[in-house]
Design an enzyme around this catalytic site. Sequence first.
Site, short mmCIF file in Angstrom:
data_model
loop_
_atom_site.label_atom_id
_atom_site.label_comp_id
_atom_site.label_asym_id
_atom_site.label_seq_id
_atom_site.Cartn_x
_atom_site.Cartn_y
_atom_site.Cartn_z
NE ARG A 1 -2.15 1.39 -3.13
CZ ARG A 1 -1.75 0.33 -3.86
NH1 ARG A 1 -0.46 0.08 -4.00
NH2 ARG A 1 -2.65 -0.45 -4.43
CB SER B 1 -10.31 5.97 -5.59
OG SER B 1 -9.07 5.97 -4.91
CE LYS C 1 -5.90 0.23 -6.97
NZ LYS C 1 -6.69 1.19 -6.18
#
Length: 213
Positions: A42, A111, A140
């Site tokens: 990521r 997701s 996040k």
Amino acid sequence: MKCDKKTMLLYAVTDRSWTGRQTLYEQVEAALKGGVTCVQLREKDLPEDAFLDEAVKIKTLCHQYHVPFIINDNAPLAVKCGADGVHVGQHDMQAGAVRELIGDDRLLGVSAQTVEQAVLAEKNGADYLGVGAVFDTSTKKDANPVSHDTVKAIRQAVSIPICAIGGITRENIRRLSGTGIDGVAVVSAIFSSSDIEQTCRDLRRLSQEMIAK
């Protein structure tokens, strides 16, 4: 490619916030030695050329350990570097469009925070779901909380593998017992650890115990 649910057992999602003492490559290798079953790269801020160079190196490393290598969000780069798959969120490229781009041979993860999102993702070609945030997370900031009852409902609504994500640690992972998940995706508990290899050994064991209950 169909996703083996064992791939979800301990899914490591990188975050270079904790590099310094070790490079990201070294951190990923420690995680692989500790038994992670999937690695997602990521990167939100790297220039494209640097991202591609890093992706090729870490993909090669993952394949040495026979572990699938997933790119977060960037489907074209996943194809370019030969990744095993790509993972997208609800605000990224739509799952059906990603599937068209990456073909049938790569994994597609999506997701999901609701049953509706989960069902649609499976319909549009997702091979697995990342469901969360199941606990409070600092990784996040915009992650929507997902109750454990919702995780159970998602499990009942879809047939593809599910991993839970969001604030999962050695201390709270057992609280996910009975939700029906196939494993856990972990960011900070792995990459902020001073001993990544041992942390991953512990998390893998706890994940196996949690799933068995």
